[in-house]
Write an enzyme that holds these catalytic residues in place. Structure first.
Site, PDB file in Angstrom:
ATOM      1  N   ASN A  45       0.808  -1.219   0.000  1.00 46.31           N
ATOM      2  CA  ASN A  45       0.000   0.000   0.000  1.00 46.31           C
ATOM      3  C   ASN A  45       0.842   1.271   0.000  1.00 46.31           C
ATOM      4  O   ASN A  45       0.315   2.357   0.236  1.00 46.31           O
ATOM      5  CB  ASN A  45      -0.927   0.022   1.216  1.00 46.31           C
ATOM      6  CG  ASN A  45      -1.934  -1.109   1.205  1.00 46.31           C
ATOM      7  OD1 ASN A  45      -2.402  -1.521   0.137  1.00 46.31           O
ATOM      8  ND2 ASN A  45      -2.277  -1.616   2.365  1.00 46.31           N
ATOM      9  N   HIS A 131     -14.559  -1.576   5.429  1.00 45.60           N
ATOM     10  CA  HIS A 131     -13.457  -2.338   6.006  1.00 45.60           C
ATOM     11  C   HIS A 131     -13.905  -3.064   7.273  1.00 45.60           C
ATOM     12  O   HIS A 131     -14.815  -2.628   7.984  1.00 45.60           O
ATOM     13  CB  HIS A 131     -12.304  -1.388   6.329  1.00 45.60           C
ATOM     14  CG  HIS A 131     -11.036  -2.077   6.714  1.00 45.60           C
ATOM     15  ND1 HIS A 131     -10.699  -2.322   8.032  1.00 45.60           N
ATOM     16  CD2 HIS A 131     -10.029  -2.576   5.968  1.00 45.60           C
ATOM     17  CE1 HIS A 131      -9.532  -2.938   8.072  1.00 45.60           C
ATOM     18  NE2 HIS A 131      -9.101  -3.111   6.836  1.00 45.60           N
ATOM     19  N   GLU A 170     -16.306   4.255   3.335  1.00 42.56           N
ATOM     20  CA  GLU A 170     -14.921   4.535   2.981  1.00 42.56           C
ATOM     21  C   GLU A 170     -14.897   5.550   1.853  1.00 42.56           C
ATOM     22  O   GLU A 170     -15.865   5.687   1.087  1.00 42.56           O
ATOM     23  CB  GLU A 170     -14.204   3.249   2.538  1.00 42.56           C
ATOM     24  CG  GLU A 170     -14.054   2.226   3.649  1.00 42.56           C
ATOM     25  CD  GLU A 170     -13.173   1.057   3.250  1.00 42.56           C
ATOM     26  OE1 GLU A 170     -11.970   1.280   3.011  1.00 42.56           O
ATOM     27  OE2 GLU A 170     -13.690  -0.069   3.178  1.00 42.56           O
ATOM     28  N   SER A 174     -11.132  -0.435   0.205  1.00 44.90           N
ATOM     29  CA  SER A 174      -9.818  -1.063   0.297  1.00 44.90           C
ATOM     30  C   SER A 174      -9.665  -2.311  -0.553  1.00 44.90           C
ATOM     31  O   SER A 174      -8.547  -2.647  -0.955  1.00 44.90           O
ATOM     32  CB  SER A 174      -9.511  -1.403   1.758  1.00 44.90           C
ATOM     33  OG  SER A 174     -10.488  -2.298   2.285  1.00 44.90           O
ATOM     34  N   ASP A 199     -13.860   6.989   6.100  1.00 46.59           N
ATOM     35  CA  ASP A 199     -12.547   6.377   6.281  1.00 46.59           C
ATOM     36  C   ASP A 199     -11.789   6.572   4.961  1.00 46.59           C
ATOM     37  O   ASP A 199     -12.113   5.952   3.955  1.00 46.59           O
ATOM     38  CB  ASP A 199     -12.736   4.887   6.604  1.00 46.59           C
ATOM     39  CG  ASP A 199     -11.431   4.098   6.650  1.00 46.59           C
ATOM     40  OD1 ASP A 199     -10.431   4.538   6.046  1.00 46.59           O
ATOM     41  OD2 ASP A 199     -11.418   3.017   7.263  1.00 46.59           O
ATOM     42  N   HIS A 202      -7.233   4.925   2.075  1.00 49.99           N
ATOM     43  CA  HIS A 202      -6.637   4.621   0.778  1.00 49.99           C
ATOM     44  C   HIS A 202      -6.762   5.772  -0.226  1.00 49.99           C
ATOM     45  O   HIS A 202      -6.311   5.632  -1.362  1.00 49.99           O
ATOM     46  CB  HIS A 202      -7.252   3.349   0.207  1.00 49.99           C
ATOM     47  CG  HIS A 202      -6.944   2.135   1.026  1.00 49.99           C
ATOM     48  ND1 HIS A 202      -5.795   1.402   0.859  1.00 49.99           N
ATOM     49  CD2 HIS A 202      -7.626   1.551   2.045  1.00 49.99           C
ATOM     50  CE1 HIS A 202      -5.785   0.400   1.732  1.00 49.99           C
ATOM     51  NE2 HIS A 202      -6.882   0.473   2.458  1.00 49.99           N
ATOM     52  N   LYS A 234      -0.235   4.001   4.473  1.00 48.90           N
ATOM     53  CA  LYS A 234      -0.420   3.721   3.048  1.00 48.90           C
ATOM     54  C   LYS A 234       0.425   4.702   2.239  1.00 48.90           C
ATOM     55  O   LYS A 234       1.636   4.578   2.167  1.00 48.90           O
ATOM     56  CB  LYS A 234      -1.895   3.798   2.670  1.00 48.90           C
ATOM     57  CG  LYS A 234      -2.692   2.537   3.000  1.00 48.90           C
ATOM     58  CD  LYS A 234      -3.037   2.404   4.453  1.00 48.90           C
ATOM     59  CE  LYS A 234      -3.921   1.224   4.735  1.00 48.90           C
ATOM     60  NZ  LYS A 234      -4.224   1.113   6.189  1.00 48.90           N
TER      61      LYS A 234
END
Length: 381
Positions: A45, A131, A170, A174, A199, A202, A234
Site C-alpha cells: 500500500n 473495512h 470509505e 480497500s 474512512d 486509501h 499507506k
C-alpha cells in the site's frame, strides 16, 4: 482441551481460507525479498513510494535521537509531546479541519469512534463493503447496524431515519478500489440530520490537490463531513492514524475513546517521520501523475487481454477470480514468474468474490506493468 484449534485450522485450510504470514527479508518497495528470492511487489500500500524517501527516514532517525524510542505512556498521562501536537496542527492545516487526534492504527481509530459515539438510542448505516474495522466495531456497538448495498444511495435513503446516528463509508474502498459518491452521502447526511464518517485510508495522499484525499478530489468541503479518518501507513509510507473533525469531537474522543485513553501513544519519533511524510506528499505531484499513468496502462492492457478488473481508477485494481482455490493457484503461478500478488479471500471479501488485489505504485516502471500483464496473459488462460 477446551479449544479444538487443530480442527478449526484444518477446516479453514480445507476451505482454502487459511492465512499464513510471509516474512520479508527486505524493506517495502518496488521489489521485496522472500526466502532468498526477489519479486516485483504488487501487493503493498506504499502507493507513492514514500516509505523509502530519505527525508522521511532521516526525520525518524532524528526523532529517535531527540525523543527516544517510545512515548512512555498513554497520551493522557505523559505520552503526549510536542511532535504529536505539531503533527495534529499540521493535519488541520493540510486537510482544512478544526482538530485532529492521533491513534496507533487505523483499526484502533475506527473502533474508537464507533464504540465511543454510538449507544442504544442511535442507529448506524454502513456500506456493505466497508473495512472490517468499521463493520466489526459496528457489530459490537449497542446501536443497531443497517447495511446498505455498496454505494447504493437509493437504498440508504430508504433506510435512513432523521437524527438517529451515523452514516459510515470509505472514501476509497480497500478491496475494490472504487470511490464512494461523497456528494450524495453528504446530501443524505444533511437532509436527514445524521452525521457522516469517511474512512479515507486509501485516498489520503493519493487523490486530490496536494494529496488531501477523496474529499478534495470530489470537491467536498471538509466541514460537511463530521468525522474523517485517515492513516499514515499507506501513501504516507509510515504508520499510525488520525481522526479529524470539530474541536468538540476531538475533546470527546480524548475523554471517552478507550482505544485512545488506555493505549501507549505512538512514539514521538514516529510523529516526526509522519510530519516529514506529509510535507513530502504535499509536493508529490509527479509521483501522483506517474501512478495514474500506471493505472491507465494496466487497465488498458487488461482490457485487451479480456481480464475482468473491478471498476476502479485508483491504485487498487482487483482482478476478480471467483473461488478461493482459483485465486490462490493464480497467485502461485504469478509468484513462480517473480511477481508477488496477494489472493484476497472470504471473509475479507464476499463469498465467491475471491480476487487478486493488484496494487500499483509510483515506484513501479512501465516495464514492470508490462511484465505483470504478460504474466497474467500466460497464467490466466
Amino acid at each position: 482441551m477446551p479449544f479444538d484449534l487443530p480442527a478449526v485450522l484444518a477446516e479453514r485450510a480445507f476451505a482454502g481460507l487459511r492465512r499464513q504470514r510471509v516474512c520479508l527479508a527486505s524493506g517495502q518497495g518496488r521489489q521485496i525479498q522472500v526466502d532468498g528470492q526477489w519479486y516485483l511487489n504488487f501487493s503493498g500500500n506504499d502507493y507513492l513510494g514514500a516509505a523509502s524517501q530519505p527525508e522521511i527516514v532521516q526525520a525518524w532517525q532524528a526523532g529517535l535521537a531527540r525523543w527516544g524510542a517510545g512515548s512512555g505512556a498513554s497520551p493522557l498521562v505523559t505520552g503526549y509531546s510536542q511532535p504529536h501536537a505539531q503533527l495534529e496542527a499540521q493535519l488541520c492545516h493540510w486537510l482544512g479541519v478544526e482538530a485532529a487526534l492521533l491513534f496507533s492504527t487505523g483499526f484502533a481509530a475506527n473502533q474508537a469512534v464507533i464504540k465511543a459515539l454510538l449507544g442504544k438510542a442511535h442507529l448506524q448505516w454502513q456500506d456493505r463493503l466497508n473495512h472490517a474495522s468499521l463493520q466489526e466495531a459496528g457489530a459490537a456497538s449497542p446501536a443497531p447496524m443497517r447495511r446498505f448495498a455498496h454505494n447504493d444511495m437509493a437504498q440508504l435513503a430508504r433506510l435512513l431515519e432523521p437524527k438517529r446516528g451515523l452514516i459510515i463509508s470509505e472514501g476509497v474502498f480497500s478491496m475494490d478500489g472504487d470511490q464512494a459518491p461523497l456528494s450524495e452521502l453528504v446530501a443524505l447526511s444533511e437532509a436527514s440530520g445524521n452525521w457522516l464518517m469517511i474512512d479515507d485510508a486509501h485516498g489520503l495522499g493519493v487523490l486530490g490537490a496536494a494529496g488531501r484525499g477523496t474529499l478534495a478530489a470530489q470537491g467536498i468541503e471538509p466541514e460537511r463531513v463530521q468525522i474523517l479518518m485517515g492513516t499514515f501507513g499507506k501513501a504516507l509510507g509510515c504508520a499510525g492514524a488520525f481522526v479529524a473533525g470539530s474541536r468538540q469531537l476531538v475533546d470527546y474522543l480524548a475523554n471517552f475513546a478507550r482505544e485512545y485513553v488506555y493505549s501507549t501513544h505512538l512514539p514521538p519519533a514516529q510523529a516526526e517521520a509522519v510530519s516529514a511524510a506529509i510535507h513530502w506528499v504535499q509536493g508529490a505531484d509527479a509521483q501522483r501523475a506517474r501512478l495514474q499513468e500506471h493505472i491507465h496502462l494496466l487497465r488498458d492492457g487488461a482490457a485487451r487481454l479480456g481480464l475482468t478488473l473491478g471498476d476502479s481508477q485508483t491504485a487498487i485494481q482487483p482482478l476478480l477470480v471467483g473461488q478461493s482455490e482459483a485465486a490462490l493457484a493464480l497467485a502461485e503461478r504469478l509468484r513462480a514468474r517473480g511477481l508477488w500478488v496477494t489472493a484476497i479471500r472470504p471473509p475479507t471479501v464476499p463469498a465467491g468474490q475471491a480476487r487478486l488485489r493488484l496494487t500499483l505504485t509510483a515506484a513501479h516502471s512501465p516495464d514492470d506493468i508490462q511484465r505483470l500483464l504478460s504474466a497474467l496473459a500466460e497464467t490466466s488462460a
